[in-house]
Scaffold this motif. Structure first.
Motif, PDB file in Angstrom:
ATOM      1  N   ALA A 187       0.805  -1.222   0.000  1.00 41.76           N
ATOM      2  CA  ALA A 187       0.000   0.000   0.000  1.00 41.76           C
ATOM      3  C   ALA A 187       0.838   1.272   0.000  1.00 41.76           C
ATOM      4  O   ALA A 187       0.330   2.346  -0.348  1.00 41.76           O
ATOM      5  CB  ALA A 187      -0.931   0.007   1.212  1.00 41.76           C
ATOM      6  N   ASN A 188       2.115   1.187   0.383  1.00 42.76           N
ATOM      7  CA  ASN A 188       2.897   2.407   0.575  1.00 42.76           C
ATOM      8  C   ASN A 188       4.154   2.516  -0.277  1.00 42.76           C
ATOM      9  O   ASN A 188       4.673   3.619  -0.455  1.00 42.76           O
ATOM     10  CB  ASN A 188       3.303   2.529   2.056  1.00 42.76           C
ATOM     11  CG  ASN A 188       2.140   2.895   2.950  1.00 42.76           C
ATOM     12  OD1 ASN A 188       1.797   4.064   3.117  1.00 42.76           O
ATOM     13  ND2 ASN A 188       1.517   1.880   3.542  1.00 42.76           N
ATOM     14  N   LEU A 189       4.657   1.410  -0.809  1.00 40.21           N
ATOM     15  CA  LEU A 189       5.898   1.488  -1.572  1.00 40.21           C
ATOM     16  C   LEU A 189       5.790   2.396  -2.792  1.00 40.21           C
ATOM     17  O   LEU A 189       6.757   3.064  -3.174  1.00 40.21           O
ATOM     18  CB  LEU A 189       6.340   0.084  -2.013  1.00 40.21           C
ATOM     19  CG  LEU A 189       7.221  -0.702  -1.051  1.00 40.21           C
ATOM     20  CD1 LEU A 189       7.455  -2.106  -1.587  1.00 40.21           C
ATOM     21  CD2 LEU A 189       8.547  -0.001  -0.792  1.00 40.21           C
ATOM     22  N   ASP A 190       4.627   2.425  -3.433  1.00 41.10           N
ATOM     23  CA  ASP A 190       4.496   3.241  -4.646  1.00 41.10           C
ATOM     24  C   ASP A 190       4.054   4.676  -4.341  1.00 41.10           C
ATOM     25  O   ASP A 190       3.791   5.447  -5.263  1.00 41.10           O
ATOM     26  CB  ASP A 190       3.529   2.583  -5.634  1.00 41.10           C
ATOM     27  CG  ASP A 190       2.103   2.533  -5.108  1.00 41.10           C
ATOM     28  OD1 ASP A 190       1.886   2.789  -3.908  1.00 41.10           O
ATOM     29  OD2 ASP A 190       1.200   2.228  -5.913  1.00 41.10           O
ATOM     30  N   ARG A 191       3.991   5.047  -3.064  1.00 42.68           N
ATOM     31  CA  ARG A 191       3.617   6.411  -2.683  1.00 42.68           C
ATOM     32  C   ARG A 191       4.878   7.244  -2.426  1.00 42.68           C
ATOM     33  O   ARG A 191       5.684   6.909  -1.562  1.00 42.68           O
ATOM     34  CB  ARG A 191       2.757   6.403  -1.417  1.00 42.68           C
ATOM     35  CG  ARG A 191       1.392   5.791  -1.595  1.00 42.68           C
ATOM     36  CD  ARG A 191       0.601   5.791  -0.284  1.00 42.68           C
ATOM     37  NE  ARG A 191       0.522   7.113   0.327  1.00 42.68           N
ATOM     38  CZ  ARG A 191      -0.190   7.367   1.432  1.00 42.68           C
ATOM     39  NH1 ARG A 191      -0.868   6.386   2.025  1.00 42.68           N
ATOM     40  NH2 ARG A 191      -0.198   8.585   1.938  1.00 42.68           N
ATOM     41  N   ARG A 192       5.020   8.342  -3.168  1.00 40.30           N
ATOM     42  CA  ARG A 192       6.202   9.192  -2.991  1.00 40.30           C
ATOM     43  C   ARG A 192       6.219   9.888  -1.638  1.00 40.30           C
ATOM     44  O   ARG A 192       7.285  10.338  -1.186  1.00 40.30           O
ATOM     45  CB  ARG A 192       6.265  10.235  -4.110  1.00 40.30           C
ATOM     46  CG  ARG A 192       6.409   9.630  -5.496  1.00 40.30           C
ATOM     47  CD  ARG A 192       6.617  10.713  -6.551  1.00 40.30           C
ATOM     48  NE  ARG A 192       6.568  10.164  -7.892  1.00 40.30           N
ATOM     49  CZ  ARG A 192       7.575   9.545  -8.498  1.00 40.30           C
ATOM     50  NH1 ARG A 192       8.721   9.425  -7.858  1.00 40.30           N
ATOM     51  NH2 ARG A 192       7.442   9.065  -9.723  1.00 40.30           N
ATOM     52  N   ASP A 193       5.055  10.004  -0.994  1.00 39.09           N
ATOM     53  CA  ASP A 193       5.016  10.700   0.288  1.00 39.09           C
ATOM     54  C   ASP A 193       5.245   9.760   1.474  1.00 39.09           C
ATOM     55  O   ASP A 193       5.305  10.202   2.616  1.00 39.09           O
ATOM     56  CB  ASP A 193       3.693  11.448   0.456  1.00 39.09           C
ATOM     57  CG  ASP A 193       2.470  10.531   0.437  1.00 39.09           C
ATOM     58  OD1 ASP A 193       2.628   9.329   0.095  1.00 39.09           O
ATOM     59  OD2 ASP A 193       1.359  11.011   0.752  1.00 39.09           O
ATOM     60  N   SER A 194       5.362   8.459   1.234  1.00 39.66           N
ATOM     61  CA  SER A 194       5.568   7.504   2.317  1.00 39.66           C
ATOM     62  C   SER A 194       7.050   7.197   2.499  1.00 39.66           C
ATOM     63  O   SER A 194       7.879   7.465   1.625  1.00 39.66           O
ATOM     64  CB  SER A 194       4.801   6.207   2.049  1.00 39.66           C
ATOM     65  OG  SER A 194       3.413   6.402   2.235  1.00 39.66           O
ATOM     66  N   THR A 195       7.369   6.628   3.660  1.00 37.76           N
ATOM     67  CA  THR A 195       8.753   6.290   4.007  1.00 37.76           C
ATOM     68  C   THR A 195       8.804   4.882   4.579  1.00 37.76           C
ATOM     69  O   THR A 195       7.956   4.506   5.391  1.00 37.76           O
ATOM     70  CB  THR A 195       9.309   7.276   5.049  1.00 37.76           C
ATOM     71  OG1 THR A 195       9.199   8.616   4.554  1.00 37.76           O
ATOM     72  CG2 THR A 195      10.760   6.967   5.382  1.00 37.76           C
TER      73      THR A 195
END
Length: 530
Positions: free
Chosen positions: A348-356
């Motif tokens: 859910a988060n790897l492809d989000r530029r705003d996630s870490t």
């Protein structure tokens, strides 16, 4: 009196599957009985028959509760072992949730893998062991205090020494057949939260020492300095606006993070962000730490694990709903991303530029965590491909392992070592690095391979009496399945970079031709052999 022998069943030039079979006279014991984690080739060793007879093992001495040291105990019992499993009381308490969870995950992961579309037509995978096997193993545990000699089996006198790695962790001293042996287990670093520095005896014949960080020097930081490093990473992640995902090991790493996050939250450093502990096993283990809080260093009270910012997530549906949020801190198992809830948080988060994604623990070769940390642009998770756009960060100061200098100091403090030093539990580069550091000080240094056996005489170097498994040399860190996953996940993207559709089809045809050539060559060899 014949000297004892040792057979290396795991942790030879790899950091997983620790298991040493020590034979002396008519008795045989195991030091550790760990699960293999990492490449698929190594994981298959968990399913294959052991190269020893479980019924012939008289006792097990367990250094600590991490699964790469304890995770095959239920299988050992299922195969007929019925002797005592010696360890410390804290380790025994930690094994209750650890082995139960491992068995549950074995059953769940087996079911999940058998249902995957890309395994259609393959023979079904069998669980390594069951919940009942885990319960049977727990029934065999007998506890011993550290620095108190005991008879582990006929002919084996043993002493447990604090290893400073995690709660209850020990090094194992053995006296047998006239030789004095020491197995380090995993050794903790300086400035380790909760645990005092490791100790051990001197004047040994043979020492088996882990070398996880044998090629790495870490900057020495205090616990307060470590918290500042964590605060910097958390503040940067929250400023990006997405979620901060921290893959965690349920045992010790989670509790260290909670200790630091509680202090930072109380100081107003986290901006009121919610902290979700999405690892049911970690929640149960935190309860064990709370019971031992009076024995732990660097902790003021049980409230360190019960801060108002903490939300312990048990329900799976609630866990999945966390991916609908932004600006949250999510601690999720497992630490190397090989299973557990962290995998769908990554999806859910790897492809989000705003996630870490923040790694705070060792990532073994062949694991998903290592692949991400090494800079992969795309990864495959549970049969699904995803692009890596999130910020990938790492903090080394949470390591539960001694670094290169600390390992050297611990080893040299054990002198005189009259026989051999065995460097185990380390990848090839780590073993080579530590060996080069120690060669000026020690005459006999051995880097054993899985399957090798050695005679361990008193006052003389070890003598190899059995060679290792050649088939595992190329798979201890990563294997062809890791290579395939990297190739497959990039294939479509690479084909799309070819501008002409005809050229794309040509590339596919040429790749298919190569596979046909291998198939034809294989059939030709079979006809000649027939």
């Amino acid at each position: 009196m014949r000297p004892p022998t040792v057979t290396i069943h795991g942790a030879g030039r790899t950091v997983t599957g620790s298991c040493y079979e020590v034979a002396c006279g008519d008795s045989v014991i195991l030091v550790d009985c760990g699960l293999f984690q990492g490449s698929r080739t190594l994981e298959t060793l968990n399913h294959t028959a052991a190269s020893f007879d479980a019924k012939a093992i008289d006792a097990v001495i367990l250094t600590h509760a991490h699964l790469d040291h304890s995770g095959l105990l239920p299988k050992l019992v299922a195969n007929g072992f019925s002797g005592p499993i010696w360890t410390t009381a804290p380790t025994a308490d930690l094994l209750v949730p650890m082995l139960a969870d491992a068995a549950r995950l074995q059953e769940q992961e087996t079911t999940r893998r058998n249902r995957r579309h890309d395994r259609a037509g393959d023979p079904p995978i069998q669980a390594i062991y069951t919940m009942a096997d885990a319960d049977a193993a727990l029934d065999l545990i007998q506890t011993q205090p550290q620095e108190s000699p005991f008879t582990a089996a006929p002919g084996f006198e043993a002493v447990l020494w604090n290893a400073g790695h995690i709660l209850g962790s020990s090094s194992v001293e053995l006296r047998c057949g006239g030789s004095r042996l020491l197995f380090s287990g995993d050794l903790g670093p300086a400035h380790k939260a909760f645990e005092p520095d490791p100790v051990g005896p001197t004047g040994l014949d043979h020492v088996f020492c882990e070398s996880t960080y044998g090629d790495r020097e870490r900057e020495t930081v205090t616990i307060e300095e470590r918290r500042e490093i964590l605060a910097t990473e958390v503040e940067a992640a929250l400023a990006r606006g997405g979620n901060l995902i921290i893959p965690v090991f349920a045992l010790e790493r989670t509790q260290e993070l909670l200790l630091d996050l509680a202090r930072l939250a109380s100081a107003g450093r986290l901006g009121g962000a919610s902290i979700f502990i999405d690892a049911p096993l970690a929640t149960r283990i935190t309860g064990v730490f709370s019971r031992y809080s009076r024995q732990l260093e660097d902790i003021e009270s049980r409230d360190s694990f019960d801060h108002p910012s903490f939300h312990f997530v048990d329900d799976a549906a609630e866990s999945r709903r966390l991916n609908e949020t932004s600006g949250s801190i999510i601690l999720a198992g497992s630490g190397m991303c090989e299973g557990g809830r962290v995998r769908y948080h990554l999806l859910a988060n790897l492809d989000r530029r705003d996630s870490t994604i923040l790694f705070v623990g060792f990532q073994a070769g062949g694991t998903l965590g290592r692949t991400i940390l090494d800079g992969a642009r795309r990864v495959r998770i549970s049969g699904r491909d995803t692009v890596v756009r999130a910020a990938i960060q790492k903090i080394d100061s949470y390591s539960a392992h001694a670094d290169r200098t600390e390992l050297k100091e611990w080893i040299l403090a054990r002198r005189p070592i009259a026989g051999s030093l065995f460097l185990t539990h380390g990848e090839a580069a780590a073993v080579t690095g530590l060996r080069s550091l120690l060669e000026p000080d020690l005459a006999s240094i051995i880097a054993p391979e899985i399957g090798e056996a050695y005679e361990l005489p008193a006052g003389a170097p070890a003598r190899r009496i059995k060679t290792g498994r050649m088939d595992l040399r190329d798979a201890v860190e990563s294997d062809w399945q890791n290579d395939y996953a990297r190739f497959a996940v990039d294939l479509k993207h690479e084909l799309q970079q070819i501008e002409a559709a005809g050229r794309r089809r040509e590339a596919i045809a040429r790749m298919r031709d190569i596979l046909v050539q291998y198939r034809d060559a294989r059939e030709k060899r079979r006809r000649k052999q027939g």
